[in-house]
Scaffold this motif. Structure first.
Motif, PDB file in Angstrom:
ATOM      1  N   SER A  40      -9.635 -26.810  37.889  1.00  0.00           N
ATOM      2  CA  SER A  40      -9.738 -25.492  38.519  1.00  0.00           C
ATOM      3  C   SER A  40     -11.152 -24.971  38.357  1.00  0.00           C
ATOM      4  CB  SER A  40      -8.773 -24.493  37.874  1.00  0.00           C
ATOM      5  OG  SER A  40      -7.435 -24.843  38.107  1.00  0.00           O
ATOM      6  N   PHE A  41     -11.694 -24.385  39.419  1.00  0.00           N
ATOM      7  CA  PHE A  41     -12.939 -23.628  39.351  1.00  0.00           C
ATOM      8  C   PHE A  41     -12.579 -22.151  39.483  1.00  0.00           C
ATOM      9  CE2 PHE A  41     -14.472 -27.733  40.612  1.00  0.00           C
ATOM     10  CZ  PHE A  41     -15.804 -27.809  40.261  1.00  0.00           C
ATOM     11  N   VAL A  42     -13.074 -21.328  38.577  1.00  0.00           N
ATOM     12  CA  VAL A  42     -12.803 -19.901  38.673  1.00  0.00           C
ATOM     13  C   VAL A  42     -14.110 -19.121  38.638  1.00  0.00           C
ATOM     14  CG1 VAL A  42     -10.594 -20.218  37.521  1.00  0.00           C
ATOM     15  CG2 VAL A  42     -12.544 -19.438  36.197  1.00  0.00           C
ATOM     16  N   TYR A  43     -14.085 -17.973  39.288  1.00  0.00           N
ATOM     17  CA  TYR A  43     -15.236 -17.070  39.285  1.00  0.00           C
ATOM     18  C   TYR A  43     -14.716 -15.653  39.163  1.00  0.00           C
ATOM     19  CZ  TYR A  43     -19.481 -14.634  40.760  1.00  0.00           C
ATOM     20  OH  TYR A  43     -20.567 -13.815  40.811  1.00  0.00           O
ATOM     21  N   LYS A  44     -15.107 -14.980  38.065  1.00  0.00           N
ATOM     22  CA  LYS A  44     -14.596 -13.640  37.775  1.00  0.00           C
ATOM     23  C   LYS A  44     -13.070 -13.694  37.743  1.00  0.00           C
ATOM     24  CE  LYS A  44     -18.695 -11.075  39.021  1.00  0.00           C
ATOM     25  NZ  LYS A  44     -19.299  -9.971  39.795  1.00  0.00           N
ATOM     26  N   ASN A  45     -12.398 -13.006  38.676  1.00  0.00           N
ATOM     27  CA  ASN A  45     -10.936 -13.019  38.644  1.00  0.00           C
ATOM     28  C   ASN A  45     -10.339 -13.824  39.788  1.00  0.00           C
ATOM     29  OD1 ASN A  45     -11.641 -11.318  40.706  1.00  0.00           O
ATOM     30  ND2 ASN A  45     -10.018  -9.821  40.316  1.00  0.00           N
ATOM     31  N   ARG A  46     -11.114 -14.780  40.324  1.00  0.00           N
ATOM     32  CA  ARG A  46     -10.656 -15.565  41.456  1.00  0.00           C
ATOM     33  C   ARG A  46     -10.664 -17.057  41.130  1.00  0.00           C
ATOM     34  NH1 ARG A  46     -11.356 -12.475  46.127  1.00  0.00           N
ATOM     35  NH2 ARG A  46      -9.925 -13.954  47.111  1.00  0.00           N
ATOM     36  N   VAL A  47      -9.628 -17.742  41.599  1.00  0.00           N
ATOM     37  CA  VAL A  47      -9.595 -19.195  41.546  1.00  0.00           C
ATOM     38  C   VAL A  47     -10.123 -19.691  42.887  1.00  0.00           C
ATOM     39  CG1 VAL A  47      -8.172 -21.252  41.279  1.00  0.00           C
ATOM     40  CG2 VAL A  47      -7.630 -19.185  39.984  1.00  0.00           C
ATOM     41  N   LEU A  48     -11.260 -20.371  42.876  1.00  0.00           N
ATOM     42  CA  LEU A  48     -11.903 -20.790  44.117  1.00  0.00           C
ATOM     43  C   LEU A  48     -11.479 -22.180  44.581  1.00  0.00           C
ATOM     44  CD1 LEU A  48     -15.571 -19.576  43.523  1.00  0.00           C
ATOM     45  CD2 LEU A  48     -13.667 -18.353  44.614  1.00  0.00           C
ATOM     46  N   VAL A  62       0.300 -16.257  25.641  1.00  0.00           N
ATOM     47  CA  VAL A  62       0.949 -17.070  26.670  1.00  0.00           C
ATOM     48  C   VAL A  62       1.881 -16.240  27.547  1.00  0.00           C
ATOM     49  CG1 VAL A  62       2.501 -19.015  27.063  1.00  0.00           C
ATOM     50  CG2 VAL A  62       0.726 -19.169  25.317  1.00  0.00           C
ATOM     51  N   GLU A  63       2.720 -15.430  26.936  1.00  0.00           N
ATOM     52  CA  GLU A  63       3.674 -14.632  27.718  1.00  0.00           C
ATOM     53  C   GLU A  63       2.999 -13.516  28.518  1.00  0.00           C
ATOM     54  OE1 GLU A  63       6.735 -13.384  25.026  1.00  0.00           O
ATOM     55  OE2 GLU A  63       7.214 -15.458  24.445  1.00  0.00           O
ATOM     56  N   PRO A  64       2.094 -12.715  27.937  1.00  0.00           N
ATOM     57  CA  PRO A  64       1.442 -11.674  28.740  1.00  0.00           C
ATOM     58  C   PRO A  64       0.638 -12.218  29.918  1.00  0.00           C
ATOM     59  CG  PRO A  64       1.151 -11.224  26.418  1.00  0.00           C
ATOM     60  CD  PRO A  64       1.748 -12.596  26.521  1.00  0.00           C
ATOM     61  N   LEU A  65       0.065 -13.418  29.781  1.00  0.00           N
ATOM     62  CA  LEU A  65      -0.699 -14.022  30.872  1.00  0.00           C
ATOM     63  C   LEU A  65       0.183 -14.804  31.836  1.00  0.00           C
ATOM     64  CD1 LEU A  65      -3.928 -15.317  29.066  1.00  0.00           C
ATOM     65  CD2 LEU A  65      -3.664 -13.301  30.523  1.00  0.00           C
ATOM     66  N   ASP A  66       1.496 -14.808  31.588  1.00  0.00           N
ATOM     67  CA  ASP A  66       2.450 -15.514  32.443  1.00  0.00           C
ATOM     68  C   ASP A  66       2.065 -16.980  32.599  1.00  0.00           C
ATOM     69  OD1 ASP A  66       4.766 -15.677  33.971  1.00  0.00           O
ATOM     70  OD2 ASP A  66       3.720 -15.274  35.859  1.00  0.00           O
ATOM     71  N   MET A  67       1.711 -17.591  31.483  1.00  0.00           N
ATOM     72  CA  MET A  67       1.329 -19.005  31.472  1.00  0.00           C
ATOM     73  C   MET A  67       2.605 -19.838  31.387  1.00  0.00           C
ATOM     74  SD  MET A  67      -2.017 -18.650  28.963  1.00  0.00           S
ATOM     75  CE  MET A  67      -2.537 -20.364  29.105  1.00  0.00           C
ATOM     76  N   GLN A  68       3.211 -20.075  32.543  1.00  0.00           N
ATOM     77  CA  GLN A  68       4.516 -20.719  32.611  1.00  0.00           C
ATOM     78  C   GLN A  68       4.467 -22.224  32.375  1.00  0.00           C
ATOM     79  OE1 GLN A  68       6.635 -19.603  36.199  1.00  0.00           O
ATOM     80  NE2 GLN A  68       5.898 -17.492  36.087  1.00  0.00           N
ATOM     81  N   HIS A  69       3.275 -22.789  32.374  1.00  0.00           N
ATOM     82  CA  HIS A  69       3.127 -24.231  32.202  1.00  0.00           C
ATOM     83  C   HIS A  69       2.323 -24.535  30.948  1.00  0.00           C
ATOM     84  CE1 HIS A  69       4.840 -24.238  36.145  1.00  0.00           C
ATOM     85  NE2 HIS A  69       3.890 -23.431  36.536  1.00  0.00           N
ATOM     86  N   THR A  70       2.667 -23.790  29.889  1.00  0.00           N
ATOM     87  CA  THR A  70       2.031 -23.938  28.584  1.00  0.00           C
ATOM     88  C   THR A  70       3.118 -23.980  27.518  1.00  0.00           C
ATOM     89  OG1 THR A  70       0.019 -22.781  29.256  1.00  0.00           O
ATOM     90  CG2 THR A  70       0.494 -22.838  26.896  1.00  0.00           C
ATOM     91  N   MET A  87      -4.777 -22.559  32.344  1.00  0.00           N
ATOM     92  CA  MET A  87      -6.087 -22.343  31.743  1.00  0.00           C
ATOM     93  C   MET A  87      -6.982 -21.491  32.632  1.00  0.00           C
ATOM     94  SD  MET A  87      -6.516 -23.379  28.659  1.00  0.00           S
ATOM     95  CE  MET A  87      -8.292 -23.425  28.533  1.00  0.00           C
ATOM     96  N   SER A  88      -6.739 -21.507  33.949  1.00  0.00           N
ATOM     97  CA  SER A  88      -7.470 -20.604  34.836  1.00  0.00           C
ATOM     98  C   SER A  88      -7.222 -19.156  34.435  1.00  0.00           C
ATOM     99  CB  SER A  88      -7.032 -20.820  36.289  1.00  0.00           C
ATOM    100  OG  SER A  88      -7.351 -22.096  36.741  1.00  0.00           O
ATOM    101  N   ARG A  89      -5.988 -18.824  34.131  1.00  0.00           N
ATOM    102  CA  ARG A  89      -5.647 -17.461  33.715  1.00  0.00           C
ATOM    103  C   ARG A  89      -6.341 -17.113  32.394  1.00  0.00           C
ATOM    104  NH1 ARG A  89      -0.804 -15.323  36.064  1.00  0.00           N
ATOM    105  NH2 ARG A  89       0.083 -16.741  37.605  1.00  0.00           N
ATOM    106  N   PHE A  90      -6.327 -18.060  31.480  1.00  0.00           N
ATOM    107  CA  PHE A  90      -6.940 -17.815  30.176  1.00  0.00           C
ATOM    108  C   PHE A  90      -8.452 -17.639  30.316  1.00  0.00           C
ATOM    109  CE2 PHE A  90      -8.677 -19.490  26.101  1.00  0.00           C
ATOM    110  CZ  PHE A  90      -8.077 -18.591  25.228  1.00  0.00           C
ATOM    111  N   LEU A  91      -9.084 -18.464  31.150  1.00  0.00           N
ATOM    112  CA  LEU A  91     -10.521 -18.372  31.351  1.00  0.00           C
ATOM    113  C   LEU A  91     -10.896 -17.063  32.034  1.00  0.00           C
ATOM    114  CD1 LEU A  91     -13.203 -19.859  30.994  1.00  0.00           C
ATOM    115  CD2 LEU A  91     -12.797 -20.981  33.187  1.00  0.00           C
ATOM    116  N   ILE A  92     -10.106 -16.648  33.022  1.00  0.00           N
ATOM    117  CA  ILE A  92     -10.346 -15.379  33.699  1.00  0.00           C
ATOM    118  C   ILE A  92     -10.253 -14.217  32.712  1.00  0.00           C
ATOM    119  CG2 ILE A  92      -9.323 -13.759  35.355  1.00  0.00           C
ATOM    120  CD1 ILE A  92      -8.732 -16.240  37.136  1.00  0.00           C
TER     121      ILE A  92
END
Length: 265
Positions: free
Chosen positions: A104-112, A226-234, A253-258
Protein backbone atom coordinates in the motif's frame (compact mmCIF):
# COMPACT_ATOMS: atom_id res chain seq x y z
CA UNK A 1 13.66 -8.42 -1.63
CA UNK A 2 16.02 -11.27 -0.91
CA UNK A 3 14.58 -14.75 -1.16
CA UNK A 4 17.67 -16.14 0.57
CA UNK A 5 16.04 -15.13 3.86
CA UNK A 6 12.88 -17.22 3.82
CA UNK A 7 11.00 -15.35 6.51
CA UNK A 8 8.27 -12.75 6.03
CA UNK A 9 9.59 -9.22 5.70
CA UNK A 10 8.11 -5.75 5.84
CA UNK A 11 9.77 -2.78 4.20
CA UNK A 12 8.91 0.81 5.05
CA UNK A 13 10.58 3.55 3.01
CA UNK A 14 9.71 6.96 1.68
CA UNK A 15 9.62 7.47 -2.05
CA UNK A 16 7.59 9.35 -4.64
CA UNK A 17 8.15 12.90 -3.38
CA UNK A 18 7.92 11.86 0.26
CA UNK A 19 4.93 9.56 -0.15
CA UNK A 20 5.29 6.85 2.53
CA UNK A 21 5.37 3.33 1.12
CA UNK A 22 4.41 0.25 3.07
CA UNK A 23 4.94 -3.26 1.72
CA UNK A 24 4.44 -6.65 3.30
CA UNK A 25 6.30 -9.53 1.69
CA UNK A 26 6.33 -13.28 2.29
CA UNK A 27 8.96 -15.43 0.62
CA UNK A 28 9.27 -19.10 -0.13
CA UNK A 29 8.90 -21.46 -3.11
CA UNK A 30 7.04 -19.88 -6.01
CA UNK A 31 3.78 -21.59 -6.93
CA UNK A 32 3.64 -21.79 -10.70
CA UNK A 33 -0.09 -22.52 -10.75
CA UNK A 34 -0.82 -19.00 -9.44
CA UNK A 35 0.05 -16.51 -12.20
CA UNK A 36 1.01 -12.92 -11.52
CA UNK A 37 -1.96 -10.59 -12.23
CA UNK A 38 -1.76 -8.33 -15.25
CA UNK A 39 -0.35 -4.86 -14.58
CA UNK A 40 -2.66 -1.96 -13.68
CA UNK A 41 -6.19 -3.27 -13.98
CA UNK A 42 -9.37 -1.17 -13.96
CA UNK A 43 -10.18 -1.49 -10.26
CA UNK A 44 -9.62 1.69 -8.26
CA UNK A 45 -11.03 2.19 -4.79
CA UNK A 46 -9.95 3.39 -1.37
CA UNK A 47 -12.25 1.03 0.56
CA UNK A 48 -11.33 -2.45 -0.61
CA UNK A 49 -12.72 -5.67 0.74
CA UNK A 50 -10.14 -8.04 2.17
CA UNK A 51 -10.69 -10.39 -0.78
CA UNK A 52 -9.72 -7.89 -3.48
CA UNK A 53 -6.68 -9.09 -5.46
CA UNK A 54 -4.78 -7.36 -8.24
CA UNK A 55 -3.93 -3.67 -8.61
CA UNK A 56 -6.00 -0.81 -7.24
CA UNK A 57 -4.91 2.51 -8.66
CA UNK A 58 -6.05 5.22 -11.05
CA UNK A 59 -4.48 8.45 -12.23
CA UNK A 60 -7.82 10.21 -11.71
CA UNK A 61 -7.81 9.48 -7.98
CA UNK A 62 -4.15 10.45 -7.76
CA UNK A 63 -4.97 13.83 -9.28
CA UNK A 64 -7.95 14.27 -6.94
CA UNK A 65 -5.76 13.55 -3.91
CA UNK A 66 -2.80 15.75 -4.86
CA UNK A 67 -4.07 18.51 -7.16
CA UNK A 68 -4.14 21.17 -4.42
CA UNK A 69 -0.62 20.37 -3.18
CA UNK A 70 1.43 19.25 -6.17
CA UNK A 71 2.08 20.70 -9.59
CA UNK A 72 0.91 18.92 -12.71
CA UNK A 73 4.52 17.99 -13.45
CA UNK A 74 4.98 16.47 -9.99
CA UNK A 75 1.77 14.46 -10.33
CA UNK A 76 2.94 13.22 -13.74
CA UNK A 77 6.21 12.09 -12.15
CA UNK A 78 4.44 10.32 -9.27
CA UNK A 79 2.10 8.60 -11.72
CA UNK A 80 5.09 7.50 -13.81
CA UNK A 81 6.78 6.05 -10.74
CA UNK A 82 3.66 4.15 -9.73
CA UNK A 83 3.53 2.65 -13.20
CA UNK A 84 7.22 1.75 -13.06
CA UNK A 85 6.88 0.23 -9.60
CA UNK A 86 3.91 -1.86 -10.68
CA UNK A 87 5.72 -3.20 -13.72
CA UNK A 88 8.84 -3.90 -11.65
CA UNK A 89 7.03 -5.75 -8.86
CA UNK A 90 5.06 -7.87 -11.34
CA UNK A 91 8.32 -9.40 -12.56
CA UNK A 92 10.38 -9.16 -9.35
CA UNK A 93 8.13 -11.26 -7.13
CA UNK A 94 8.25 -14.41 -9.32
CA UNK A 95 11.94 -13.83 -10.03
CA UNK A 96 12.62 -13.89 -6.29
CA UNK A 97 10.44 -17.02 -5.83
CA UNK A 98 8.12 -15.34 -3.34
CA UNK A 99 4.67 -16.92 -2.94
CA UNK A 100 2.75 -13.69 -2.30
CA UNK A 101 3.02 -9.93 -1.99
CA UNK A 102 0.81 -7.06 -0.84
CA UNK A 103 1.60 -3.35 -0.74
CA UNK A 104 0.00 0.00 0.00
CA UNK A 105 1.10 3.56 -0.74
CA UNK A 106 -0.47 6.18 1.50
CA UNK A 107 -0.31 9.96 1.56
CA UNK A 108 -1.73 11.88 4.52
CA UNK A 109 -5.15 10.28 4.99
CA UNK A 110 -5.44 8.72 1.53
CA UNK A 111 -4.53 5.32 0.15
CA UNK A 112 -3.24 6.03 -3.36
CA UNK A 113 -2.25 2.56 -4.53
CA UNK A 114 -2.66 -1.03 -3.38
CA UNK A 115 -1.27 -4.19 -4.89
CA UNK A 116 -1.79 -7.89 -4.18
CA UNK A 117 -0.01 -10.73 -5.97
CA UNK A 118 -1.16 -14.29 -5.27
CA UNK A 119 -3.00 -13.03 -2.19
CA UNK A 120 -6.02 -11.12 -1.01
CA UNK A 121 -5.28 -7.53 -0.05
CA UNK A 122 -6.26 -8.43 3.53
CA UNK A 123 -3.77 -11.31 3.72
CA UNK A 124 -2.14 -11.40 7.15
CA UNK A 125 1.61 -11.80 7.56
CA UNK A 126 3.70 -12.13 10.73
CA UNK A 127 5.38 -8.73 10.86
CA UNK A 128 7.97 -9.80 13.44
CA UNK A 129 9.84 -6.77 14.80
CA UNK A 130 7.37 -4.26 13.38
CA UNK A 131 5.32 -5.37 16.37
CA UNK A 132 7.53 -2.88 18.22
CA UNK A 133 5.83 0.03 16.43
CA UNK A 134 2.54 -1.04 18.00
CA UNK A 135 4.12 -1.57 21.41
CA UNK A 136 5.67 1.91 21.30
CA UNK A 137 2.30 3.36 20.31
CA UNK A 138 0.70 1.64 23.31
CA UNK A 139 3.31 3.16 25.62
CA UNK A 140 2.76 6.61 24.13
CA UNK A 141 -0.98 6.07 24.53
CA UNK A 142 -0.46 5.45 28.26
CA UNK A 143 1.74 8.54 28.47
CA UNK A 144 -0.95 10.57 26.70
CA UNK A 145 -3.44 9.33 29.29
CA UNK A 146 -1.03 10.52 32.03
CA UNK A 147 -0.73 6.99 33.38
CA UNK A 148 3.05 6.98 33.04
CA UNK A 149 5.89 9.33 32.16
CA UNK A 150 8.48 8.51 29.53
CA UNK A 151 11.15 9.72 31.95
CA UNK A 152 9.82 7.61 34.81
CA UNK A 153 12.17 5.05 36.36
CA UNK A 154 11.43 1.53 35.16
CA UNK A 155 12.33 0.34 38.67
CA UNK A 156 9.21 2.02 40.01
CA UNK A 157 6.91 0.44 37.42
CA UNK A 158 8.47 -3.03 37.54
CA UNK A 159 9.88 -3.49 41.05
CA UNK A 160 11.97 -6.61 41.47
CA UNK A 161 13.37 -6.66 37.92
CA UNK A 162 17.18 -6.41 37.57
CA UNK A 163 17.53 -2.81 36.34
CA UNK A 164 20.15 -0.16 37.02
CA UNK A 165 20.59 -0.09 40.77
CA UNK A 166 20.42 3.69 40.91
CA UNK A 167 17.01 3.76 39.22
CA UNK A 168 18.32 5.71 36.24
CA UNK A 169 16.80 3.47 33.55
CA UNK A 170 13.66 5.10 32.16
CA UNK A 171 10.79 4.11 29.91
CA UNK A 172 12.34 6.39 27.28
CA UNK A 173 15.56 4.35 27.45
CA UNK A 174 13.62 1.18 26.63
CA UNK A 175 11.76 2.87 23.77
CA UNK A 176 14.96 4.23 22.21
CA UNK A 177 17.15 1.13 22.76
CA UNK A 178 19.45 3.06 25.08
CA UNK A 179 18.79 1.01 28.21
CA UNK A 180 22.10 -0.85 28.23
CA UNK A 181 20.50 -4.28 27.74
CA UNK A 182 21.66 -6.87 25.23
CA UNK A 183 19.11 -9.04 23.48
CA UNK A 184 19.58 -11.81 26.05
CA UNK A 185 18.83 -9.42 28.91
CA UNK A 186 22.43 -8.93 29.96
CA UNK A 187 23.03 -5.41 31.31
CA UNK A 188 26.25 -4.00 29.83
CA UNK A 189 26.18 -0.18 29.77
CA UNK A 190 24.83 2.84 31.63
CA UNK A 191 21.30 3.86 30.53
CA UNK A 192 21.22 6.73 28.06
CA UNK A 193 24.83 6.40 26.90
CA UNK A 194 24.79 3.85 24.04
CA UNK A 195 22.26 2.90 21.36
CA UNK A 196 22.05 -0.88 21.21
CA UNK A 197 19.07 -2.52 19.47
CA UNK A 198 17.61 -5.19 21.72
CA UNK A 199 14.39 -7.19 21.72
CA UNK A 200 14.68 -7.27 25.49
CA UNK A 201 13.79 -3.58 25.66
CA UNK A 202 10.43 -4.21 24.05
CA UNK A 203 9.75 -7.37 25.97
CA UNK A 204 10.14 -5.21 29.06
CA UNK A 205 7.84 -2.57 27.57
CA UNK A 206 5.25 -5.31 27.21
CA UNK A 207 5.59 -5.80 30.96
CA UNK A 208 5.38 -2.04 31.51
CA UNK A 209 2.08 -1.97 29.62
CA UNK A 210 0.78 -4.87 31.69
CA UNK A 211 1.81 -3.25 34.97
CA UNK A 212 0.43 0.22 34.22
CA UNK A 213 -2.80 -0.83 32.47
CA UNK A 214 -3.51 -3.90 34.63
CA UNK A 215 -4.12 -5.97 31.51
CA UNK A 216 -1.84 -8.08 29.29
CA UNK A 217 -0.08 -6.13 26.57
CA UNK A 218 -1.84 -8.06 23.80
CA UNK A 219 -5.25 -7.12 25.26
CA UNK A 220 -4.28 -3.46 25.66
CA UNK A 221 -2.95 -3.34 22.08
CA UNK A 222 -6.15 -4.86 20.73
CA UNK A 223 -8.40 -2.54 22.74
CA UNK A 224 -6.47 0.71 22.26
CA UNK A 225 -5.14 0.38 18.69
CA UNK A 226 -6.50 -2.50 16.64
CA UNK A 227 -10.19 -2.11 17.50
CA UNK A 228 -10.42 1.72 17.32
CA UNK A 229 -8.69 1.67 13.91
CA UNK A 230 -11.05 -1.09 12.72
CA UNK A 231 -8.08 -3.26 11.76
CA UNK A 232 -10.16 -6.30 10.86
CA UNK A 233 -7.25 -8.21 9.33
CA UNK A 234 -4.90 -8.03 12.30
CA UNK A 235 -4.34 -10.63 15.00
CA UNK A 236 -2.68 -9.93 18.34
CA UNK A 237 -2.17 -13.37 19.91
CA UNK A 238 -1.57 -13.91 23.60
CA UNK A 239 1.99 -14.89 22.67
CA UNK A 240 2.73 -11.32 21.50
CA UNK A 241 5.49 -10.25 23.89
CA UNK A 242 6.01 -6.59 22.98
CA UNK A 243 8.96 -7.27 20.69
CA UNK A 244 7.42 -9.70 18.17
CA UNK A 245 4.24 -11.67 17.60
CA UNK A 246 1.80 -9.44 15.68
CA UNK A 247 0.05 -10.57 12.49
CA UNK A 248 -1.34 -7.91 10.18
CA UNK A 249 -2.00 -6.93 6.56
CA UNK A 250 -0.96 -4.07 4.33
CA UNK A 251 -4.64 -3.10 4.26
CA UNK A 252 -4.60 -2.59 8.03
CA UNK A 253 -1.09 -1.19 8.16
CA UNK A 254 -2.33 1.60 5.88
CA UNK A 255 -4.67 2.66 8.69
CA UNK A 256 -1.90 2.48 11.25
CA UNK A 257 0.49 4.49 9.07
CA UNK A 258 -2.17 7.13 8.38
CA UNK A 259 -2.69 7.45 12.15
CA UNK A 260 0.99 8.35 12.62
CA UNK A 261 1.28 10.56 9.55
CA UNK A 262 -1.64 12.59 10.93
CA UNK A 263 -0.16 12.82 14.45
CA UNK A 264 -2.60 10.43 16.07
CA UNK A 265 -5.77 11.49 14.24
Amino acid sequence: LNSAHCVPMMIVVRVLLLLPFLALVSCGPWREEEPVPDALDSVATYSLSSAAPGVHYSREKLVAALSTERTAEEIDEIDRRFQEFDAWIATRIPAQHMPSFTASFVYKNRVLYQRAINAEIGRQYPVVSFTKLFTATCVLRLAGQHRLSLDESVNRILPGYPFAADGSMTVRNLLTHSSGFLDDGQYVSTPGTVFRYSNHNYRLLGEVIRSVSSRPAYEFMSHEIVEPLDMQHTTVPASMNGAVGLYTSSLDMSRFLILHINHGH
